[in-house]
Design a protein around this motif. Structure first.
Motif, PDB file in Angstrom:
ATOM      1  N   ILE A  41     -35.293 -59.139 -46.771  1.00 14.43           N
ATOM      2  CA  ILE A  41     -35.927 -59.666 -45.551  1.00 14.43           C
ATOM      3  C   ILE A  41     -35.930 -58.601 -44.460  1.00 14.43           C
ATOM      4  CG2 ILE A  41     -35.637 -61.313 -43.656  1.00 14.43           C
ATOM      5  CD1 ILE A  41     -34.656 -63.346 -45.764  1.00 14.43           C
ATOM      6  N   GLN A  42     -34.785 -57.960 -44.263  1.00 18.35           N
ATOM      7  CA  GLN A  42     -34.699 -56.964 -43.198  1.00 18.35           C
ATOM      8  C   GLN A  42     -35.603 -55.764 -43.468  1.00 18.35           C
ATOM      9  OE1 GLN A  42     -30.547 -55.992 -42.575  1.00 18.35           O
ATOM     10  NE2 GLN A  42     -30.121 -57.941 -41.570  1.00 18.35           N
ATOM     11  N   GLU A  43     -35.834 -55.456 -44.740  1.00 19.21           N
ATOM     12  CA  GLU A  43     -36.714 -54.338 -45.073  1.00 19.21           C
ATOM     13  C   GLU A  43     -38.172 -54.775 -45.194  1.00 19.21           C
ATOM     14  OE1 GLU A  43     -33.697 -51.298 -47.358  1.00 19.21           O
ATOM     15  OE2 GLU A  43     -35.034 -52.499 -48.586  1.00 19.21           O
ATOM     16  N   ARG A  44     -38.417 -56.065 -44.953  1.00 23.49           N
ATOM     17  CA  ARG A  44     -39.777 -56.619 -44.946  1.00 23.49           C
ATOM     18  C   ARG A  44     -40.449 -56.566 -46.326  1.00 23.49           C
ATOM     19  NH1 ARG A  44     -41.270 -59.972 -41.162  1.00 23.49           N
ATOM     20  NH2 ARG A  44     -43.445 -59.341 -41.375  1.00 23.49           N
ATOM     21  N   PHE A  45     -39.651 -56.519 -47.381  1.00 20.64           N
ATOM     22  CA  PHE A  45     -40.231 -56.653 -48.718  1.00 20.64           C
ATOM     23  C   PHE A  45     -40.573 -58.115 -48.990  1.00 20.64           C
ATOM     24  CE2 PHE A  45     -38.015 -52.556 -49.705  1.00 20.64           C
ATOM     25  CZ  PHE A  45     -39.169 -51.849 -49.936  1.00 20.64           C
ATOM     26  N   ILE A  46     -39.827 -59.011 -48.354  1.00 22.06           N
ATOM     27  CA  ILE A  46     -40.174 -60.430 -48.376  1.00 22.06           C
ATOM     28  C   ILE A  46     -40.069 -60.952 -46.958  1.00 22.06           C
ATOM     29  CG2 ILE A  46     -39.424 -60.819 -50.759  1.00 22.06           C
ATOM     30  CD1 ILE A  46     -36.859 -62.092 -49.643  1.00 22.06           C
ATOM     31  N   GLY A  50     -54.712 -43.958 -43.288  1.00 20.66           N
ATOM     32  CA  GLY A  50     -54.810 -44.073 -41.842  1.00 20.66           C
ATOM     33  C   GLY A  50     -53.880 -45.165 -41.344  1.00 20.66           C
ATOM     34  N   ASN A  51     -54.401 -46.040 -40.483  1.00 19.10           N
ATOM     35  CA  ASN A  51     -53.592 -47.113 -39.914  1.00 19.10           C
ATOM     36  C   ASN A  51     -53.148 -48.137 -40.955  1.00 19.10           C
ATOM     37  OD1 ASN A  51     -53.628 -46.137 -37.279  1.00 19.10           O
ATOM     38  ND2 ASN A  51     -55.588 -47.129 -36.832  1.00 19.10           N
ATOM     39  N   ASP A  52     -53.824 -48.170 -42.098  1.00 15.42           N
ATOM     40  CA  ASP A  52     -53.449 -49.117 -43.156  1.00 15.42           C
ATOM     41  C   ASP A  52     -52.382 -48.560 -44.101  1.00 15.42           C
ATOM     42  OD1 ASP A  52     -55.235 -51.002 -42.224  1.00 15.42           O
ATOM     43  OD2 ASP A  52     -56.887 -50.253 -43.472  1.00 15.42           O
ATOM     44  N   SER A  53     -51.896 -47.358 -43.839  1.00  9.65           N
ATOM     45  CA  SER A  53     -50.850 -46.773 -44.694  1.00  9.65           C
ATOM     46  C   SER A  53     -49.609 -47.661 -44.649  1.00  9.65           C
ATOM     47  CB  SER A  53     -50.491 -45.367 -44.210  1.00  9.65           C
ATOM     48  OG  SER A  53     -51.640 -44.534 -44.193  1.00  9.65           O
ATOM     49  N   TRP A  54     -49.128 -48.053 -45.823  1.00  7.81           N
ATOM     50  CA  TRP A  54     -47.994 -48.985 -45.917  1.00  7.81           C
ATOM     51  C   TRP A  54     -46.747 -48.206 -46.305  1.00  7.81           C
ATOM     52  CZ3 TRP A  54     -47.880 -54.051 -49.365  1.00  7.81           C
ATOM     53  CH2 TRP A  54     -46.909 -54.922 -48.853  1.00  7.81           C
ATOM     54  N   PHE A  55     -45.835 -48.041 -45.341  1.00 10.97           N
ATOM     55  CA  PHE A  55     -44.594 -47.318 -45.570  1.00 10.97           C
ATOM     56  C   PHE A  55     -43.473 -48.305 -45.898  1.00 10.97           C
ATOM     57  CE2 PHE A  55     -46.904 -43.856 -43.815  1.00 10.97           C
ATOM     58  CZ  PHE A  55     -46.246 -42.699 -44.211  1.00 10.97           C
ATOM     59  N   LEU A  56     -42.798 -48.060 -47.014  1.00 10.20           N
ATOM     60  CA  LEU A  56     -41.727 -48.918 -47.470  1.00 10.20           C
ATOM     61  C   LEU A  56     -40.377 -48.243 -47.243  1.00 10.20           C
ATOM     62  CD1 LEU A  56     -43.254 -49.928 -50.930  1.00 10.20           C
ATOM     63  CD2 LEU A  56     -43.492 -51.110 -48.741  1.00 10.20           C
ATOM     64  N   PRO A  57     -39.335 -49.010 -46.922  1.00 10.00           N
ATOM     65  CA  PRO A  57     -38.008 -48.396 -46.764  1.00 10.00           C
ATOM     66  C   PRO A  57     -37.535 -47.757 -48.067  1.00 10.00           C
ATOM     67  CG  PRO A  57     -38.053 -50.631 -45.861  1.00 10.00           C
ATOM     68  CD  PRO A  57     -39.327 -50.450 -46.616  1.00 10.00           C
ATOM     69  N   PHE A  58     -36.876 -46.617 -47.923  1.00 12.29           N
ATOM     70  CA  PHE A  58     -36.244 -45.959 -49.066  1.00 12.29           C
ATOM     71  C   PHE A  58     -34.796 -45.676 -48.667  1.00 12.29           C
ATOM     72  CE2 PHE A  58     -35.215 -42.443 -51.951  1.00 12.29           C
ATOM     73  CZ  PHE A  58     -35.711 -42.917 -53.144  1.00 12.29           C
ATOM     74  N   ASN A  59     -34.061 -46.773 -48.419  1.00 16.23           N
ATOM     75  CA  ASN A  59     -32.695 -46.670 -47.909  1.00 16.23           C
ATOM     76  C   ASN A  59     -31.697 -47.258 -48.895  1.00 16.23           C
ATOM     77  OD1 ASN A  59     -33.525 -45.565 -45.362  1.00 16.23           O
ATOM     78  ND2 ASN A  59     -34.202 -47.621 -44.777  1.00 16.23           N
ATOM     79  N   LYS A  60     -30.456 -46.837 -48.780  1.00 23.21           N
ATOM     80  CA  LYS A  60     -29.401 -47.319 -49.667  1.00 23.21           C
ATOM     81  C   LYS A  60     -29.032 -48.774 -49.389  1.00 23.21           C
ATOM     82  CE  LYS A  60     -26.773 -43.155 -50.856  1.00 23.21           C
ATOM     83  NZ  LYS A  60     -25.416 -42.569 -50.851  1.00 23.21           N
ATOM     84  N   GLY A  61     -29.182 -49.200 -48.147  1.00 16.74           N
ATOM     85  CA  GLY A  61     -28.692 -50.510 -47.741  1.00 16.74           C
ATOM     86  C   GLY A  61     -27.279 -50.403 -47.199  1.00 16.74           C
ATOM     87  N   TRP A  62     -26.982 -51.234 -46.216  1.00 17.20           N
ATOM     88  CA  TRP A  62     -25.672 -51.194 -45.578  1.00 17.20           C
ATOM     89  C   TRP A  62     -25.241 -52.612 -45.238  1.00 17.20           C
ATOM     90  CZ3 TRP A  62     -21.183 -49.412 -44.896  1.00 17.20           C
ATOM     91  CH2 TRP A  62     -20.429 -49.610 -43.735  1.00 17.20           C
ATOM     92  N   ASN A  63     -24.012 -52.964 -45.651  1.00 16.24           N
ATOM     93  CA  ASN A  63     -23.478 -54.291 -45.367  1.00 16.24           C
ATOM     94  C   ASN A  63     -24.396 -55.378 -45.914  1.00 16.24           C
ATOM     95  OD1 ASN A  63     -21.477 -55.958 -44.331  1.00 16.24           O
ATOM     96  ND2 ASN A  63     -22.473 -56.158 -42.333  1.00 16.24           N
ATOM     97  N   ASP A  64     -24.923 -55.141 -47.126  1.00 15.07           N
ATOM     98  CA  ASP A  64     -25.843 -56.064 -47.804  1.00 15.07           C
ATOM     99  C   ASP A  64     -27.166 -56.223 -47.062  1.00 15.07           C
ATOM    100  OD1 ASP A  64     -24.606 -56.606 -50.166  1.00 15.07           O
ATOM    101  OD2 ASP A  64     -23.755 -58.536 -49.561  1.00 15.07           O
ATOM    102  N   GLY A  65     -27.448 -55.333 -46.118  1.00 14.06           N
ATOM    103  CA  GLY A  65     -28.691 -55.427 -45.364  1.00 14.06           C
ATOM    104  C   GLY A  65     -29.426 -54.098 -45.368  1.00 14.06           C
ATOM    105  N   ALA A  66     -30.330 -53.939 -44.418  1.00 14.52           N
ATOM    106  CA  ALA A  66     -31.147 -52.732 -44.346  1.00 14.52           C
ATOM    107  C   ALA A  66     -30.329 -51.558 -43.811  1.00 14.52           C
ATOM    108  CB  ALA A  66     -32.362 -52.989 -43.458  1.00 14.52           C
ATOM    109  N   GLY A  67     -30.936 -50.363 -43.871  1.00 11.12           N
ATOM    110  CA  GLY A  67     -30.308 -49.178 -43.311  1.00 11.12           C
ATOM    111  C   GLY A  67     -29.483 -48.413 -44.326  1.00 11.12           C
ATOM    112  N   ARG A 108     -26.490 -63.192 -49.259  1.00 15.12           N
ATOM    113  CA  ARG A 108     -25.886 -61.911 -49.593  1.00 15.12           C
ATOM    114  C   ARG A 108     -25.424 -61.953 -51.046  1.00 15.12           C
ATOM    115  NH1 ARG A 108     -22.228 -59.421 -44.846  1.00 15.12           N
ATOM    116  NH2 ARG A 108     -21.669 -58.204 -46.674  1.00 15.12           N
ATOM    117  N   THR A 109     -24.531 -61.080 -51.438  1.00 11.40           N
ATOM    118  CA  THR A 109     -24.063 -61.061 -52.825  1.00 11.40           C
ATOM    119  C   THR A 109     -23.347 -62.360 -53.156  1.00 11.40           C
ATOM    120  OG1 THR A 109     -23.812 -58.662 -52.730  1.00 11.40           O
ATOM    121  CG2 THR A 109     -22.649 -59.811 -54.497  1.00 11.40           C
ATOM    122  N   THR A 110     -23.665 -62.926 -54.320  1.00  7.77           N
ATOM    123  CA  THR A 110     -23.069 -64.192 -54.747  1.00  7.77           C
ATOM    124  C   THR A 110     -21.876 -63.915 -55.654  1.00  7.77           C
ATOM    125  OG1 THR A 110     -25.286 -65.159 -54.704  1.00  7.77           O
ATOM    126  CG2 THR A 110     -23.557 -66.433 -55.792  1.00  7.77           C
TER     127      THR A 110
END
Length: 1003
Positions: free
Chosen positions: A519-524, A223-240, A734-736
């Protein structure tokens, strides 16, 4: 001419066409032909074939069983709705409820006398029978699936089935019609009842919310507690996701991930159900909320698949650096990689690696590896824990494929390996790889595993040196897979991928999942969003009549430590921490009232001070909560020897679990729990120690673990400033990258400089090394070293001694590192390294007079207060971080002490911490020192509280009296009243000072 269909229906048709290789049928017909695959290897199913009572596609289940197990299918009477079919479907439903669809697909079910296979896995190369069975699997996609008996419920946009069993559901949205993936998530949370059979835990593997730009996934609808996680490739070292020149940004989902081969790989090697254990008993919890279904995130799938492909193609002897941020799920990534490396084979069918060794200190990783392997094999037959001498040798002899060891024990265990194992191929997975993996620790690892590492008969000294040099290098018969969130320069140079840029050779990670993306994907969470530095204000006075001279720099450092460690200062800061946590964290119901705080201190002594001060103040303010303390060893405290277990009242190993239980809310630490401690309930951190570089990142990152009720974090820093913290985090946002490789010519330069001091003669170096490698008695080695020490003491002045010793240490450190990566060897470097390794500890440090001795006996602390600065969000530069190569320089000269009079030192120290800029300072100070205490002391209610009540109630009446006095002063001392009203730190300081002066029970 019709225009493009930009609706959800159009996206639905596009996905179905890609999976089936045919235009999507708007009114699908029955399809039983499981061979005519196209596109991603699917056929299109008919929603009318879906049985809502048992949540299966009956037509596809029947087609699969009749094609692959016809005798059993005939006895089950699947073509007619009779008792035999209903019993079988009930049995199937019960097994899925108990075990989950993943396990049912992998292992099939037993029903009466029958053992039924419900899925055939990916075939091994050269096995035509297995390939034929795999081709018999029926992958189907059904549009507009009406899953509920309640006809008012809207249909699901898509559902994927394997052999009639539902695997994945889809809700589709289209941004061109102003609906996004967030609307799809809300539709799952609001409109999809988790009580429906299709949405029960373990019934489907994953639920996807998809639009044309993003994908999110959930493995358990609540229900409202369903936790959806991003399943994206990432773009420019960020989300999306990156732009896709050939289609939609999210096309990878159906074109790569969910193909027959892709989905089969996930079901066989990644997806799993694990059971949580109760913290106290260690027993598995029962019930669906305690079971967790895991589906890999995109970057986890991507890194493991790319590493396996690279290792298969390149074979052993390679190095791979994986920079994955905290919150990336490194433990699962390592567990999945470790298990699949065991079975990795060359094209000709030979295993790439004979054994896989995981080097880690994390119990969690050990458990996840066991959980992963348990899905496929008997853990005890595959995994060995090398904990003592002889274990590793025994495990290799017994044919254990996966061996787990700690960083500390691993090199010593490897010493026990016999020569017969040095020709084997190894995969070495290093958890949180840092420089501890370089130098001598790695050299011992190499020596044990290297095929050149075994001794041979009649070796000359030159043979031994050559063998040692070869063993320092990365082994040709081992591949290294190093995982870290914060790679150091040594780690990047040892394990990173070199690439040219201009005239420099830089190094980058093989794969990265950045802090920015996490951070942008809210994993941390972003721990720098609420960072509050705290300024300290002190006033010191001389306590001696004369005005002696002291070393200015050392005196300032000692005064700093004196003031910050003063019982009064510790108590003051402890009260701020406790009050802040109660008023700003608990009162605001952070994490639903479950929030915890960590107090980071600079020493064990300071940790004990804070523990006692916080504990005492919690009792004083009648708080229901208590503090814990964590430090190593046994230390004197209040006239007795104590450990953390003594003070806490329970064994040290219970600290992590007890901290999550009431009444414990504060954890005071000294160099413990600052790395590798992942507690989602940790919300607030109070810092009172210097932090910089990786240490700052690792320490503050203890707060970043995600929790469904965690929206933010808070840092209150009594020591560091925002710029220091920003500089620490920026290289790892970002990438070191490594700016350039370490120049090996620096070793030539260092050797020439060391030779120039003439502390040793080269003949002495060669003689010493020959004796040492020949196993000579200690009595034959020390005279050579002692002769060099005499030269060092008699011929070098103080600056020369500092320079020589610093350069000798730098040479050893640099050679230990470069010896692992250089493509060539140098016998002179190896000899000098061995010699200096024994000489340096014998060289006495220059005698340095402490010109600040006695400074603490000559001062008193007159006043102390702290003031919170504005809370700010530290912004990091959105660019790749770059760090320099391993430094090769030695120590410089000893600085000349700068002597100053005590009065000048105190004046400057006090100037460093300026007070409020009062317009009429003398008048205000007189009011604070004389008038206000007198008027508060004369308050009748306060006097009665002093005579008839305890200290706590007296303090309450005192604060009320002080409020009344300050109101009376408002007209004449507007500036003083404004500070009292608007500045909480000033109000606290004034209240504490007045109470201290006026509270005199029994007077």
């Amino acid at each position: 001419m019709p225009t493009t269909d930009t609706s959800e229906k159009g996206l639905e048709e596009l996905i179905v066409a890609a999976l089936t290789g045919k235009p999507a049928a708007s009114v699908p017909g029955a399809r039983e032909d499981a061979v005519a695959y196209g596109g991603g290897g699917y056929i299109q199913g008919d929603p009318h074939d879906y049985d809502r009572d048992y949540a299966v596609d009956l037509r596809q289940l029947r087609a699969f069983l009749e094609a692959t197990q016809p005798a059993v299918a005939a006895q089950l009477s699947l073509a007619e709705d009779g008792p035999a079919r209903r019993k079988f479907l009930a049995r199937l439903q019960g097994e899925i409820t108990r075990r989950g669809v993943i396990d049912v697909l992998r292992k099939g079910i037993k029903h009466g006398p029958h053992a039924l296979d419900l899925f055939y896995g990916a075939p091994t190369p050269g096995n035509p029978q297995a390939a034929e069975r795999f081709a018999a699997n029926v992958f189907s996609v059904t549009r507009q699936l009406r899953y509920s008996k309640d006809e008012t419920q809207r249909a699901l946009d898509l559902c994927l089935f394997i052999n009639g069993l539902p695997i994945a559901t889809f809700e589709l949205k289209n941004r061109l019609t102003k609906q996004t993936v967030a609307d799809a998530v809300q539709q799952y949370q609001r409109d999809r009842n988790p009580r429906e059979l299709l949405f029960h835990f373990g019934r489907c593997v994953v639920h996807f919310a998809v639009d044309d730009q993003e994908v999110r996934m959930c493995t358990h609808l609540r229900g409202n507690d369903s936790w959806f996680l991003p399943f994206n490739k990432g773009w420019n070292d960020g989300a999306g996701n990156p732009p896709n020149p050939h289609g939609l940004k999210t096309a990878y989902l159906w074109e790569e991930i969910l193909t027959r081969e892709g989905l089969t790989d996930i079901l066989e090697n990644y997806a799993q159900i694990t059971e949580k254990k109760e913290r106290k008993t260690g027993k598995k919890k029962r019930g669906t909320r305690q079971r967790v279904q895991i589906f890999p995130r995109y970057h986890q799938l991507d890194v493991v698949r790319k590493l396996l492909a690279a290792a298969q193609q390149e074979g052993p002897g390679r190095r791979y650096l994986i920079q994955h941020s905290a919150g990336s799920g490194k433990s699962n990534s390592i567990a999945w990689l470790a298990y699949q490396l065991i079975g990795l084979k060359h094209a000709i069918g030979q295993p790439v690696f004979d054994s896989v060794i995981v080097v880690t200190d994390r119990v969690l990783l050990d458990k996840q590896i066991r959980d992963t392997i348990k899905q496929f094999a008997q853990v005890s037959a595959v995994v060995g824990h090398a904990q003592r001498s002889g274990d590793l040798r025994r495990f290799l002899t017994e044919g254990k494929k996966l061996i787990i060891s700690t960083v500390q024990k691993f090199p010593f265990i490897l010493d026990e390996i016999g020569d017969e194992h040095r020709g084997r191929n190894f995969a070495i997975l290093i958890d949180e790889a840092h420089s501890s993996q370089g130098g001598r620790v790695t050299a011992k690892m190499h020596l044990a595993l290297s095929e050149h590492g075994g001794e041979v008969d009649e070796e000359t000294v030159e043979d031994v040196i050559n063998r040692l040099m070869e063993s320092r290098r990365m082994l040709p018969n081992a591949s290294y897979f190093a995982f870290t969130a914060t790679p150091k320069n040594k780690t990047l140079e040892l394990f990173g991928v070199p690439y040219p840029e201009g005239e420099a050779i830089k190094h980058r990670p093989f794969h990265s999942y950045t802090m920015k993306q996490a951070i942008q994907e809210r994993f941390i969470l972003d721990v720098l969003q609420n960072y509050t530095p705290v300024a300290s204000y002190y006033r010191l006075v001389k306590s001696v009549a004369d005005d002696p001279e002291f070393d200015k720099q050392k005196a300032q450092r000692k005064l700093w430590r004196y003031v910050e460690g003063h019982d009064h200062a510790i108590r003051h800061k402890a009260e701020i921490m406790v009050d802040h946590f109660h008023d700003q964290v608990l009162a605001r119901q952070k994490l639903g009232g479950q929030a915890r705080a960590m107090v980071v201190t600079g020493s064990i002594a300071r940790a004990r001070q804070y523990y006692h001060a916080i504990s005492a103040y919690l009792v004083e303010r009648h708080s229901p909560y208590r503090a814990l303390v964590a430090f190593s060893g046994e230390h004197e405290d209040g006239g007795r020897m104590v450990t953390e277990a003594t003070l806490n009242g329970f064994p040290s190993k219970e600290i992590p679990d007890r901290f999550t239980e009431d009444p414990y809310r504060f954890l005071v630490v000294a160099e413990k729990f600052q790395t590798g401690y992942d507690e989602p309930l940790l919300h607030t951190m109070y810092v009172d120690k210097p932090l910089a570089g990786i240490k700052a990142v690792q320490t503050l990152s203890r707060l970043n673990r995600a929790h469904p009720q965690k929206r933010d974090t808070f840092v209150l820093d009594f020591f560091n400033d925002a710029e220091t913290i920003r500089a620490a985090f920026e290289p790892y946002y970002r990438t070191t990258l490594l700016s350039e490789e370490t120049d090996p010519n620096k070793l030539h330069d260092l050797q020439a400089e060391l030779d120039g001091y003439q502390v040793y003669a080269w003949a002495q170096v060669e003689d010493f090394v020959a004796r040492y490698l020949g196993g000579a008695d200690r009595a034959q080695l020390d005279p050579i070293l002692d002769a060099c020490v005499v030269v060092y003491m008699e011929t070098l002045d103080e600056d020369g001694q500092v320079a020589f010793k610093g350069k000798a240490k730098a040479f050893g450190r640099t050679y230990n590192f470069l010896g692992a990566v250089l493509p060539y060897t140098n016998a002179a470097w190896e000899q000098l390294s061995i010699f200096l390794n024994f000489l340096v500890p014998k060289l006495p440090a220059p005698v340095e007079e402490d010109l600040a001795r006695g400074i603490l006996e000559a001062v008193d602390m007159d006043s102390y207060r702290v003031e919170m600065q504005a809370t700010l969000a530290i912004a990091l530069a959105d660019e790749d971080g770059e760090i320099g190569p391993v430094p090769t320089g030695g120590a410089g000269l000893m600085p000349e002490p700068e002597l100053e009079r005590l009065s000048q030192i105190i004046a400057e120290f006090n100037r460093l911490f300026p007070d409020v800029d009062w317009k009429d300072e003398d008048k205000v100070l007189r009011e604070i020192v004389e008038e206000i205490p007198a008027r508060v002391a004369a308050d009748t209610a306060y006097q009665n509280a002093i005579r008839n009540s305890d200290r706590q109630n007296a303090r309450i009446e005192h604060d009320r009296a002080l409020d009344r006095v300050m109101l009376e002063l408002m007209a004449d001392f507007t500036e003083l009243f404004k500070q009292y009203s608007d500045n909480p730190s000033f109000k606290r300081w004034l209240s504490e000072r007045n109470f201290g002066e006026t509270y005199q029970p029994g007077a």
